[in-house]
Design an enzyme around this catalytic site. Sequence first.
Site, PDB file in Angstrom:
ATOM      1  N   ASP A 233       1.011  -1.433   0.131  1.00  0.00           N
ATOM      2  CA  ASP A 233      -0.170  -0.045  -0.033  1.00  0.00           C
ATOM      3  C   ASP A 233       0.974   1.285   0.031  1.00  0.00           C
ATOM      4  O   ASP A 233       1.886   1.183   0.179  1.00  0.00           O
ATOM      5  CB  ASP A 233      -0.877  -0.054   1.128  1.00  0.00           C
TER       6      ASP A 233
ATOM      7  N   ASN B  10      -7.926  -2.902  14.134  1.00  0.00           N
ATOM      8  CA  ASN B  10      -9.094  -3.315  13.571  1.00  0.00           C
ATOM      9  C   ASN B  10      -9.092  -4.425  12.641  1.00  0.00           C
ATOM     10  O   ASN B  10     -10.107  -4.913  12.161  1.00  0.00           O
ATOM     11  CB  ASN B  10      -9.991  -2.011  13.062  1.00  0.00           C
TER      12      ASN B  10
ATOM     13  N   HIS C 254      -7.265  -4.932   9.959  1.00  0.00           N
ATOM     14  CA  HIS C 254      -6.990  -4.675   8.527  1.00  0.00           C
ATOM     15  C   HIS C 254      -5.570  -5.240   8.193  1.00  0.00           C
ATOM     16  O   HIS C 254      -4.813  -5.499   8.991  1.00  0.00           O
ATOM     17  CB  HIS C 254      -7.140  -3.056   8.530  1.00  0.00           C
TER      18      HIS C 254
HETATM   19  C1  F6R Z   1       1.300  -1.302   6.082  1.00  0.00           C
HETATM   20  C2  F6R Z   1       0.260  -2.158   6.166  1.00  0.00           C
HETATM   21  C3  F6R Z   1      -0.608  -1.895   7.571  1.00  0.00           C
HETATM   22  C4  F6R Z   1       0.171  -2.233   8.753  1.00  0.00           C
HETATM   23  C5  F6R Z   1      -0.923  -2.419   9.921  1.00  0.00           C
HETATM   24  C6  F6R Z   1       0.153  -2.673  11.279  1.00  0.00           C
HETATM   25  O1  F6R Z   1       1.807  -1.270   4.862  1.00  0.00           O
HETATM   26  O2  F6R Z   1      -0.112  -2.828   5.423  1.00  0.00           O
HETATM   27  O3  F6R Z   1      -1.866  -2.802   7.351  1.00  0.00           O
HETATM   28  O4  F6R Z   1       0.571  -3.638   8.798  1.00  0.00           O
HETATM   29  O5  F6R Z   1      -1.385  -1.057   9.988  1.00  0.00           O
HETATM   30  O6  F6R Z   1       0.934  -1.538  11.532  1.00  0.00           O
HETATM   31  P1  F6R Z   1       1.930  -1.777  12.598  1.00  0.00           P
HETATM   32  O7  F6R Z   1       2.954  -2.633  12.212  1.00  0.00           O
HETATM   33  O8  F6R Z   1       2.483  -0.320  12.672  1.00  0.00           O
HETATM   34  O9  F6R Z   1       1.353  -2.264  13.995  1.00  0.00           O
END
Ligand code: F6R
Length: 249
Positions: A67, A136, A138
């Site tokens: 992303d 959440n 994602h």
């Molecule tokens: C980033 C991505 C997001 C993160 C997620 C967790 O490329 O795809 O889905 O993996 O927001 O973020 P952290 O690792 O900062 O807790």
Amino acid sequence: MKLYCAEDYDAMSRKAANFISAQVIMKPDCVLGLATGSTPIGTYKQLIEKFNNGDLDFSQVKTANLDEYKGLTKDNDQSYYYFMHTNLFKHINIKEENTNIPNGMEPDAEKECKGYDKVIEELGGVDLQLLGLGHNGHIGFNEPDDSFAKGTHIVDLQESTIEANKRFFASADDVPRQAYTMGIKTIMMARKVLLIVSGADKAEILHKVICGPVTPQVPASILQMHNDVTVIADKAALSKFTQQELEQL
Ligand code: F6R
């Protein structure tokens, strides 16, 4: 689904780097799907160390990132382009032309999304997709929704995601409101998936992802349907699992 319990963040990062290294050694021209965020930073550090020790060669590896924020230039230090170059690419012998990240500066969302799906298709698909987990549920920026998104698309970030990511920006107002992200279908088409999760703040959502129902309200729960998923999580992230649940996995 295979689940590995690591003692802490460092141990999780080491195991994840070993897993990715095995992929690169077995298939030197593999396609790695990569993630940003705080979770994979330790894994990338370990990969850099292995490269510096002469144990890994990225000269034929290709990458496709999950992303990118819409509206951030490549040289903005919060863009995922900048993140990947700072935390991994500039320290290893990967070729710039072999790295792919959605172009956050492309105003035409349809063009960018179709173009990025085509890039992944032309790479022959992703061999190993690395994922972090949002609070959440994602993955990529696929936020909880009424249905699972398919290919690359543009998303409006949820307040909880803006809140979680504001730590990287001067203020919450500076967090972009939209992002381009690979879709769930693209992620599910990866031949292997590696989900890394660390910290007690992810314990509840990780339990839902693995033991709860498969629902677009918890996007990562779809991984239960993938036939080659490895989860590497630290003890804190696994603290909501019972011993029996852990043994069944
Ligand atoms: C980033 C991505 C997001 C993160 C997620 C967790 O490329 O795809 O889905 O993996 O927001 O973020 P952290 O690792 O900062 O807790």
